[in-house]
Design a protein around this motif. Structure first.
Motif, mmCIF file in Angstrom:
data_model
loop_
_atom_site.group_PDB
_atom_site.id
_atom_site.type_symbol
_atom_site.label_atom_id
_atom_site.label_comp_id
_atom_site.label_asym_id
_atom_site.label_seq_id
_atom_site.Cartn_x
_atom_site.Cartn_y
_atom_site.Cartn_z
ATOM 1 N N LEU A 35 21.276 52.506 44.945
ATOM 2 C CA LEU A 35 21.648 52.991 43.615
ATOM 3 C C LEU A 35 23.139 52.797 43.377
ATOM 4 N N THR A 36 23.942 53.076 44.401
ATOM 5 C CA THR A 36 25.396 52.891 44.277
ATOM 6 C C THR A 36 25.736 51.436 44.005
ATOM 7 N N LEU A 37 25.094 50.532 44.731
ATOM 8 C CA LEU A 37 25.322 49.097 44.499
ATOM 9 C C LEU A 37 24.944 48.707 43.077
ATOM 10 N N THR A 38 23.824 49.249 42.594
ATOM 11 C CA THR A 38 23.374 48.912 41.239
ATOM 12 C C THR A 38 24.357 49.417 40.192
ATOM 13 N N ILE A 39 24.822 50.657 40.353
ATOM 14 C CA ILE A 39 25.778 51.218 39.391
ATOM 15 C C ILE A 39 27.075 50.418 39.404
ATOM 16 N N LYS A 40 27.555 50.069 40.606
ATOM 17 C CA LYS A 40 28.799 49.281 40.688
ATOM 18 C C LYS A 40 28.625 47.901 40.083
ATOM 19 N N ALA A 41 27.424 47.338 40.229
ATOM 20 C CA ALA A 41 27.163 46.023 39.620
ATOM 21 C C ALA A 41 27.181 46.122 38.100
ATOM 22 N N LEU A 42 26.607 47.199 37.559
ATOM 23 C CA LEU A 42 26.594 47.370 36.107
ATOM 24 C C LEU A 42 27.996 47.575 35.556
ATOM 25 N N LEU A 43 28.840 48.252 36.340
ATOM 26 C CA LEU A 43 30.208 48.520 35.891
ATOM 27 C C LEU A 43 31.187 47.429 36.305
ATOM 28 N N PHE A 44 30.691 46.385 36.957
ATOM 29 C CA PHE A 44 31.596 45.357 37.486
ATOM 30 C C PHE A 44 32.459 44.694 36.401
ATOM 31 N N PRO A 45 31.900 44.335 35.212
ATOM 32 C CA PRO A 45 32.775 43.719 34.195
ATOM 33 C C PRO A 45 33.972 44.596 33.843
ATOM 34 N N LEU A 46 33.740 45.905 33.711
ATOM 35 C CA LEU A 46 34.844 46.807 33.419
ATOM 36 C C LEU A 46 35.791 46.916 34.614
ATOM 37 N N ALA A 47 35.205 46.982 35.809
ATOM 38 C CA ALA A 47 36.031 47.072 37.014
ATOM 39 C C ALA A 47 36.888 45.825 37.173
ATOM 40 N N TYR A 48 36.312 44.685 36.862
ATOM 41 C CA TYR A 48 37.063 43.425 36.986
ATOM 42 C C TYR A 48 38.297 43.453 36.089
ATOM 43 N N LYS A 49 38.096 43.867 34.827
ATOM 44 C CA LYS A 49 39.238 43.939 33.905
ATOM 45 C C LYS A 49 40.273 44.941 34.412
ATOM 46 N N SER A 50 39.790 46.034 34.963
ATOM 47 C CA SER A 50 40.698 47.067 35.455
ATOM 48 C C SER A 50 41.552 46.547 36.603
ATOM 49 N N TYR A 51 40.913 45.902 37.579
ATOM 50 C CA TYR A 51 41.643 45.455 38.756
ATOM 51 C C TYR A 51 42.536 44.257 38.439
ATOM 52 N N VAL A 52 42.115 43.404 37.503
ATOM 53 C CA VAL A 52 42.988 42.310 37.060
ATOM 54 C C VAL A 52 44.240 42.884 36.411
ATOM 55 N N SER A 53 44.042 43.911 35.579
ATOM 56 C CA SER A 53 45.185 44.556 34.934
ATOM 57 C C SER A 53 46.099 45.198 35.968
ATOM 58 N N MET A 54 45.494 45.831 36.997
ATOM 59 C CA MET A 54 46.300 46.448 38.044
ATOM 60 C C MET A 54 47.101 45.400 38.804
ATOM 61 N N ALA A 55 46.507 44.235 39.054
ATOM 62 C CA ALA A 55 47.217 43.166 39.759
ATOM 63 C C ALA A 55 48.407 42.671 38.935
ATOM 64 N N LYS A 56 48.171 42.532 37.628
ATOM 65 C CA LYS A 56 49.262 42.072 36.764
ATOM 66 C C LYS A 56 50.372 43.121 36.695
ATOM 67 N N MET A 57 49.969 44.382 36.685
ATOM 68 C CA MET A 57 50.974 45.439 36.663
ATOM 69 C C MET A 57 51.815 45.413 37.935
ATOM 70 N N LYS A 58 51.183 45.079 39.062
ATOM 71 C CA LYS A 58 51.938 44.970 40.308
ATOM 72 C C LYS A 58 52.959 43.833 40.215
ATOM 73 N N GLU A 59 52.545 42.733 39.597
ATOM 74 C CA GLU A 59 53.453 41.594 39.452
ATOM 75 C C GLU A 59 54.645 41.952 38.569
ATOM 76 N N LEU A 60 54.413 42.838 37.599
ATOM 77 C CA LEU A 60 55.480 43.219 36.672
ATOM 78 C C LEU A 60 56.337 44.372 37.198
ATOM 79 N N GLN A 61 56.025 44.850 38.402
ATOM 80 C CA GLN A 61 56.738 45.998 38.935
ATOM 81 C C GLN A 61 58.251 45.762 39.016
ATOM 82 N N PRO A 62 58.728 44.609 39.520
ATOM 83 C CA PRO A 62 60.189 44.390 39.563
ATOM 84 C C PRO A 62 60.826 44.423 38.178
ATOM 85 N N GLU A 63 60.161 43.808 37.189
ATOM 86 C CA GLU A 63 60.707 43.802 35.832
ATOM 87 C C GLU A 63 60.743 45.212 35.258
#
Length: 604
Positions: A383-411
């Motif tokens: 069930l956990t795998l299924t829920i995470k799979a359903l939320l994966f598109p949102l999670a992907y956007k979230s983690y991509v945004s977090m990665a970009k925020m890390k890149e902008l940390q020095p600025e």
């Protein structure tokens, strides 16, 4: 540490603090019992009365008292024997007051007793169902069978799913009352009451079915996430009344009782629900009836009734009515089948809670995964795998945004230095940077917000539904609805002494394997990102995984399994997605620097 991660951890910590605080401050009260019996409803009054003793019951129209009758304990009994039920019916009142569930035991211990659902008057916790006719139109209680009148067995000797029984009682007026009782292969009784008016006067009577409970259940959980008490459906409207709410009904001084009355037009049912078991009276669809829930302080009796409209039976005429009684386990499939057979919205007798739009589909998926896999523990992980799979598109956007925020940390640090104490300038330059780099700092909030109701919905499912009760997983985890049975206290079963009793202070301190794995998984997930630069925040977040580890030690094992699986999958998703965006989280570096209590690297 990002603001969204900080808010998630703080919100979750506060939520669990509230749950644990409530459990500690409001423990289950000690139930009380009373040896007296419930009373039949009146045919004509809007709110039927109950009294402390049968002899004190008011007559429906004349105020006559009931005549003396044999005690319930001394009356003959008719056995009940099906594949799933065992018990007996007392001929005193023809009451169904002795019923046990063969498929369920009170614990996992060898030789544990089966679950006793209904108990007669005189036992520790009387709980029973009675059917009858309330007198009206000049009749007295002596003219109809009372709830203690001794019936005779006209046909049958044992009630089985293949063989009904028929009870008979002859009235002094010349009327013949019969009661045919049937039971199916599961938990549904059908009670057909008939009257032949062989006298010279018309009879005005009202058929009823009632369920009485003396005192609160001995195993009352009294936990805010679970409803225990009256449960009723009236023309599509569900009502739930806790035991401690029933004494708050409007007082009826003349009758010494408190009652809640609802007029049902088309379909409905009413009864009592426990954590896993339920007793419910169900009139035929299309039949209007008066739905009553009431409580008597003097006798400490809780009572629910379904009183159908008064009928007049002329001399030489007859009348019959069939009412169903559900008395059994709240199995989702069984209750769903009864709903499909015509019991209106019967599946809602299971306490799905405010998030029913999530708990219902979550349980449906968990149930079918369990049927497919054959193990509830692995079904929870599936069930956990299924829920995470359903939320994966949102999670992907979230983690991509977090990665970009890390890149902008020095600025971002440069902007903070230039702005100084000018908050307005800081906000303007930050917004310009976000717009230029096409980054939305709030994009990571939605997956976090969705996880909160999903988590509490799954907690509700695991805590409330019968299918998790005594559900095994692997090794020592043989009841996913119970806390982790292992403990540091006996080194997880290697030492000869027993682990602390669940719910005790020692059990809270000496936790088991699952809470420890939960704390480690949360700690690793935390190390995926550098700690906050503020020393106070860094210290708080460093302690959070271990605080949660002890907080969740007393929660259901199934819920902890879900959280461990969720943390592991989340860690894997975030790590892989952030690496795909060019940001390489230095997990081991963060761990090493955390141990040294020094600054944590933020490498790319």
């Amino acid at each position: 540490m990002d603001d969204q991660n900080k808010n998630l951890l703080i919100a979750t910590a506060l939520s669990f603090a509230v749950i644990l605080g409530w459990f500690v401050l409001f423990p289950p009260p000690e139930p009380t019992v009373d040896p007296e019996t419930a009373l039949p409803p009146a045919a004509d009054s809007a709110a039927p009365a109950i009294a402390a003793t049968p002899e004190a019951a008011p007559g429906a129209a004349t105020g006559a008292t009931q005549s003396a009758a044999p005690t319930v304990a001394d009356a003959p009994r008719v056995p009940i024997e099906t594949e799933r039920l065992v018990g007996s019916i007392s001929l005193a009142g023809g009451r169904i007051d002795d019923l046990s569930l063969k498929d369920y035991r009170v614990s996992l211990e060898d030789g544990a007793d089966v679950v006793h659902l209904l108990n007669p008057v005189g036992s520790e916790s009387p709980h029973y169902a009675v059917f009858g006719w309330a007198p009206g139109g000049g009749l007295t209680l002596d003219d109809v069978p009372s709830i203690v009148t001794e019936w005779s067995l006209e046909s049958g000797d044992t009630l089985t799913s293949d063989a009904p029984i028929v009870l008979r009682w002859d009235s002094p007026t010349g009327a013949i009352f019969r009661r045919t009782i049937e039971v199916d292969e599961d938990y549904m009784f059908s009670v057909t009451q008939s009257v032949e008016n062989s006298g010279s006067q018309a009879m005005t009577i009202a058929p009823y079915g009632l369920i009485a409970r003396h005192g609160e259940p001995t195993d009352l959980k009294n936990f805010f996430i679970l409803h225990e008490g009256v449960v009723a459906m009236a023309d599509g409207t569900l009502a739930e009344i806790d035991y401690d709410e029933m004494p708050d009904f409007a007082m009826m001084p003349s009758q010494g009782a408190r009652a809640e009355v609802v007029q049902v037009t088309e379909s409905g049912w009413i009864g009592f629900t426990d954590h896993y078991w339920m007793t419910t009276v169900i009139p035929e669809n299309g039949t209007p009836f008066r739905q009553v829930a009431k409580y008597n302080e003097a006798s400490n009796i809780y009572q629910t009734e379904a009183v159908q409209p008064t009928v007049t039976i002329a001399p030489g005429q007859s009348q019959s009515v069939t009412t169903q009684l559900f008395a059994g386990a709240k199995e989702w499939e069984t209750i769903r089948d009864y709903q499909d057979a015509g019991v209106d919205r019967f599946i809602d007798s299971i306490d799905w809670g405010w998030f029913f739009f999530l708990t219902k589909p979550i349980f449906w998926l968990l149930h079918h995964l369990n049927l497919l896999i054959g193990n509830m523990g692995w079904a929870i992980i599936g069930l956990t795998l299924t829920i995470k799979a359903l939320l994966f598109p949102l999670a992907y956007k979230s983690y991509v945004s977090m990665a970009k925020m890390k890149e902008l940390q020095p600025e971002m640090e440069k902007i903070k230095e230039r702005a100084g104490d000018d908050r307005q300038k800081l906000q303007q330059e930050m917004m310009e940077m976000y717009k230029k780099e096409k980054v939305n700092p709030a994009s990571g909030c939605l997956p976090i917000l969705l996880q909160i109701p999903i988590f509490f919905s799954l907690y509700k499912v695991i805590f409330v539904t019968l299918e998790l009760r005594h559900a095994p997983w692997l090794g020592p985890f043989q009841d996913l609805s119970a806390p982790d049975p292992t403990s540091i206290f006996n080194f997880f079963g290697l030492f000869p002494w027993a682990a602390p009793t669940p719910g005790s202070l020692l059990a809270l301190v000496f936790i088991g394997i699952l809470p420890m794995l939960l704390g480690i998984s949360m700690w690793l997930q935390q190390k995926l990102n550098p700690a906050p630069t503020d020393p106070t925040q860094a210290m708080i977040f460093a302690w959070l995984p271990w605080v949660f580890m002890f907080m969740l030690g007393g929660f259901a094992s199934g819920l902890v399994v879900y959280w461990i699986a969720n943390n592991t999958i989340t860690f894997t998703q975030q790590y892989l997605i952030m690496r795909s965006q060019g940001y390489k989280p230095d997990v081991f570096g963060n761990i090493k620097s955390g141990i040294k209590r020094g600054p944590k690297p933020d490498q790319k």
